[in-house]
Design an enzyme around this catalytic site. Structure first.
Site, PDB file in Angstrom:
ATOM      1  N   SER A 122       0.829  -1.221   0.000  1.00  0.00           N
ATOM      2  CA  SER A 122       0.000   0.000   0.000  1.00  0.00           C
ATOM      3  C   SER A 122       0.850   1.252   0.000  1.00  0.00           C
ATOM      4  CB  SER A 122      -0.906   0.098   1.220  1.00  0.00           C
ATOM      5  OG  SER A 122      -1.084  -1.086   1.877  1.00  0.00           O
ATOM      6  N   HIS A 144      -2.265  -2.920  -6.620  1.00  0.00           N
ATOM      7  CA  HIS A 144      -2.810  -2.522  -5.315  1.00  0.00           C
ATOM      8  C   HIS A 144      -4.317  -2.685  -5.283  1.00  0.00           C
ATOM      9  CE1 HIS A 144      -3.885   0.612  -2.144  1.00  0.00           C
ATOM     10  NE2 HIS A 144      -3.328  -0.397  -1.521  1.00  0.00           N
ATOM     11  N   GLU A 156      -5.175  -0.351  -8.392  1.00  0.00           N
ATOM     12  CA  GLU A 156      -4.132   0.541  -8.914  1.00  0.00           C
ATOM     13  C   GLU A 156      -2.982  -0.313  -9.452  1.00  0.00           C
ATOM     14  OE1 GLU A 156      -4.649   4.469  -6.083  1.00  0.00           O
ATOM     15  OE2 GLU A 156      -3.652   2.732  -5.205  1.00  0.00           O
ATOM     16  N   ASN A 194      -4.860   6.383  -1.686  1.00  0.00           N
ATOM     17  CA  ASN A 194      -4.480   6.545  -0.281  1.00  0.00           C
ATOM     18  C   ASN A 194      -3.787   7.866  -0.019  1.00  0.00           C
ATOM     19  OD1 ASN A 194      -5.622   4.236   0.661  1.00  0.00           O
ATOM     20  ND2 ASN A 194      -3.760   3.014   0.595  1.00  0.00           N
TER      21      ASN A 194
HETATM   22  P1  NAI Z   1      -2.194  -9.605   7.089  1.00  0.00           P
HETATM   23  O1  NAI Z   1      -1.372  -9.364   8.288  1.00  0.00           O
HETATM   24  O2  NAI Z   1      -3.660  -9.852   7.223  1.00  0.00           O
HETATM   25  O3  NAI Z   1      -1.581 -10.853   6.285  1.00  0.00           O
HETATM   26  C1  NAI Z   1      -0.215 -10.997   5.991  1.00  0.00           C
HETATM   27  C2  NAI Z   1       0.097 -12.492   5.948  1.00  0.00           C
HETATM   28  O4  NAI Z   1       1.398 -12.676   5.412  1.00  0.00           O
HETATM   29  C3  NAI Z   1       0.090 -13.157   7.328  1.00  0.00           C
HETATM   30  O5  NAI Z   1      -0.800 -14.259   7.306  1.00  0.00           O
HETATM   31  C4  NAI Z   1       1.536 -13.601   7.530  1.00  0.00           C
HETATM   32  O6  NAI Z   1       1.638 -14.858   8.204  1.00  0.00           O
HETATM   33  C5  NAI Z   1       2.020 -13.742   6.115  1.00  0.00           C
HETATM   34  N1  NAI Z   1       3.465 -13.615   5.931  1.00  0.00           N
HETATM   35  C6  NAI Z   1       4.283 -12.680   6.460  1.00  0.00           C
HETATM   36  N2  NAI Z   1       5.527 -12.854   6.012  1.00  0.00           N
HETATM   37  C7  NAI Z   1       5.503 -13.894   5.139  1.00  0.00           C
HETATM   38  C8  NAI Z   1       6.472 -14.534   4.324  1.00  0.00           C
HETATM   39  N3  NAI Z   1       7.741 -14.117   4.301  1.00  0.00           N
HETATM   40  N4  NAI Z   1       6.087 -15.580   3.564  1.00  0.00           N
HETATM   41  C9  NAI Z   1       4.819 -16.012   3.582  1.00  0.00           C
HETATM   42  N5  NAI Z   1       3.837 -15.435   4.332  1.00  0.00           N
HETATM   43  C10 NAI Z   1       4.187 -14.384   5.091  1.00  0.00           C
HETATM   44  O7  NAI Z   1      -1.915  -8.367   6.110  1.00  0.00           O
HETATM   45  P2  NAI Z   1      -2.873  -7.732   4.981  1.00  0.00           P
HETATM   46  O8  NAI Z   1      -3.739  -6.716   5.595  1.00  0.00           O
HETATM   47  O9  NAI Z   1      -3.472  -8.816   4.180  1.00  0.00           O
HETATM   48  O10 NAI Z   1      -1.800  -6.946   4.098  1.00  0.00           O
HETATM   49  C11 NAI Z   1      -0.948  -7.597   3.193  1.00  0.00           C
HETATM   50  C12 NAI Z   1      -0.345  -6.579   2.249  1.00  0.00           C
HETATM   51  O11 NAI Z   1      -1.397  -5.937   1.545  1.00  0.00           O
HETATM   52  C13 NAI Z   1       0.453  -5.481   2.930  1.00  0.00           C
HETATM   53  O12 NAI Z   1       1.517  -5.115   2.079  1.00  0.00           O
HETATM   54  C14 NAI Z   1      -0.564  -4.358   3.041  1.00  0.00           C
HETATM   55  O13 NAI Z   1       0.063  -3.088   3.113  1.00  0.00           O
HETATM   56  C15 NAI Z   1      -1.316  -4.531   1.747  1.00  0.00           C
HETATM   57  N6  NAI Z   1      -2.680  -3.987   1.727  1.00  0.00           N
HETATM   58  C16 NAI Z   1      -3.512  -4.126   2.814  1.00  0.00           C
HETATM   59  C17 NAI Z   1      -4.792  -3.608   2.767  1.00  0.00           C
HETATM   60  C18 NAI Z   1      -5.721  -3.747   3.932  1.00  0.00           C
HETATM   61  O14 NAI Z   1      -6.684  -3.001   4.012  1.00  0.00           O
HETATM   62  N7  NAI Z   1      -5.509  -4.683   4.839  1.00  0.00           N
HETATM   63  C19 NAI Z   1      -5.303  -2.902   1.572  1.00  0.00           C
HETATM   64  C20 NAI Z   1      -4.377  -2.898   0.462  1.00  0.00           C
HETATM   65  C21 NAI Z   1      -3.105  -3.397   0.570  1.00  0.00           C
END
Ligand code: NAI
Length: 398
Positions: A122, A144, A156, A194
């Site tokens: 993000s 994104h 995006e 954002n």
């Molecule tokens: P989250 O914390 O819900 O999920 C991340 C997952 O990645 C976790 O299950 C974790 O165990 C896993 N993980 C971490 N390191 C890892 C690795 N090296 N190999 C494999 N798995 C790994 O996070 P979320 O919210 O899904 O965000 C993920 C990405 O998406 C981030 O970059 C965030 O900035 C982006 N994003 C999030 C949004 C939101 O509203 N939550 C919206 C748009 C983008």
């Protein structure tokens, strides 16, 4: 058969995008190092797919059959090496640059050159992530999605200067085939939505900080202005911690520019564990089912707390801050034109109109005059953007 999609990171976004790809007929490989995340992701995807099929009128054996076929295309694993066979890999892991870089360095080694490597970051620099794929960085692209991915229509697409245009076109076509609207953004902090929409919550927080208005009045005024949710309701819904992390990332990305400074009120709520609806309390209090119970005691309306700012001015200041940031983003080439930014804010943030649509309704001269009248209090936010000043000089009142 549609191509296989690999997702690395099975959290909120990974499982949401997996669901979307499954719904559009793709085989999906979902990878996460955390066993609990893998279990939760499967259960969440199954439950949401079943709910959506039921909403489409399916029931009984028909629903069971479709659900089994769809889930039969989902493979869940632990090792990123399992992604190597998919032509498109989308990374949805934690928002930490070094962790993403380590993953892209590994993916660069284990995948064929033609594999597209996309990141759902993000706020991090896509170029910094692409650098880690040192063997073949031109196949790295930003993709994104917004949360919840199966519902939100905008994606995006972020190209770095070196990104292969064929890769950009391919991912844009892929998400379009999933019924999403792709827009192009430059690799700048917060991309289009954002960054420009930061003002929606920050301006509301500034009004609260300054004692100009209370949360319930701000939310009601903003909703009456045509927005789907007020800023405090929105922060509670997405999580005050999540919103603060995004705000901090963008503030850092812009060299700590004053207009992006996160609010101490949010920092205090996060430190106290009052993260919003998911914690039962944030700006508002919630019952066990997540229903709102009114403002938390310190944000309850009193004559003193509810402040002197009229409702019209509450909404106008938020809009003006958004409009000014939209002009700045356009000056910097974050998007190619006004219409793209308008579309992005409507689809990505649910705004009733895009910022340039508002600006043109009011007329550039009026927008500039209203901004200038607020600039003494907060110059970094309200000093009219250079292109707005120029447009007034070359093209007076409409
Ligand atoms: P989250 O914390 O819900 O999920 C991340 C997952 O990645 C976790 O299950 C974790 O165990 C896993 N993980 C971490 N390191 C890892 C690795 N090296 N190999 C494999 N798995 C790994 O996070 P979320 O919210 O899904 O965000 C993920 C990405 O998406 C981030 O970059 C965030 O900035 C982006 N994003 C999030 C949004 C939101 O509203 N939550 C919206 C748009 C983008």
């Amino acid at each position: 058969m549609p191509i296989e999609i690999a997702l690395i990171g099975a959290g909120t976004m990974g499982s949401g995008i997996a669901q979307l790809a499954l719904e559009h007929g793709h085989p999906v490989r979902l990878i996460d190092l955390d066993p609990a995340a893998r279990t939760l992701a499967r259960a969440t995807i199954e439950e949401r797919l079943a709910r959506r099929l039921a909403r489409r009128g399916l029931s009984g054996a028909e629903l069971d059959g479709t659900l089994a076929e769809t889930l039969g295309r989902l493979t869940i694993g632990a090792d990123p090496a399992e992604a190597a066979g998919a032509p498109v890999v989308i990374e949805t892991i934690v928002e930490i640059l070094a962790v993403k870089q380590a993953l892209f360095a590994r993916l660069d080694e284990i995948t064929p050159d033609e594999t597209i490597l996309a990141t759902n970051t993000s706020a991090l620099s896509v170029a910094a992530i692409a650098e880690a794929a040192a063997r073949h960085p031109t196949r790295v692209v930003g993709l994104h999605f917004f949360n919840p991915a199966p519902v939100m229509p905008l994606v995006e697409v972020i190209a770095c200067p070196g990104t292969d245009p064929g890769v950009v076109a391919a991912v844009a076509a892929l998400v379009a085939s999933w019924g999403r609207t792709p827009i192009r953004s430059a690799d700048r902090p917060g991309f289009v939505v954002n960054r420009i929409n930061r003002a929606f919550t920050i301006q509301a927080l500034r009004q609260l900080e300054a004692g100009q208005a209370g949360i319930a009045r701000i939310d009601a005024a903003v909703r009456a202005g045509g927005f789907p949710l007020g800023p405090f309701e929105l922060m509670d819904l997405i999580g005050i911690d999540v919103n603060l992390a995004a705000a901090t990332g963008i503030w850092e990305g812009f060299g700590r520019a004053a207009r992006f400074r996160p609010s101490p009120i949010q920092e205090r709520l996060v430190a106290a564990g009052r993260l919003g609806r998911k914690a039962g309390q944030g700006f508002y209090r919630y019952d066990l089912a997540g229903g709102p119970l009114g403002p938390a005691p310190e944000f309850e309306s009193t004559a003193e707390r509810d402040g002197p700012l009229p409702n019209a001015a509450i909404v106008e200041r938020i809009r003006l801050a958004i409009v000014n940031e939209a002009y700045r983003a356009l000056e910097e080439g974050v998007a190619s034109d006004e219409a793209t930014i308008d579309l992005a804010l409507r689809l990505g943030a649910g705004h009733p109109e895009g910022p340039f649509e508002w600006a043109h309704e009011w007329g550039a001269a009026e927008v500039r005059a209203r901004l200038a009248s607020l600039a003494a209090d907060d110059p970094d936010t309200f000093r009219p953007a250079a292109s707005l000043r120029r447009s007034v000089e070359t093209q007076p009142v409409r």
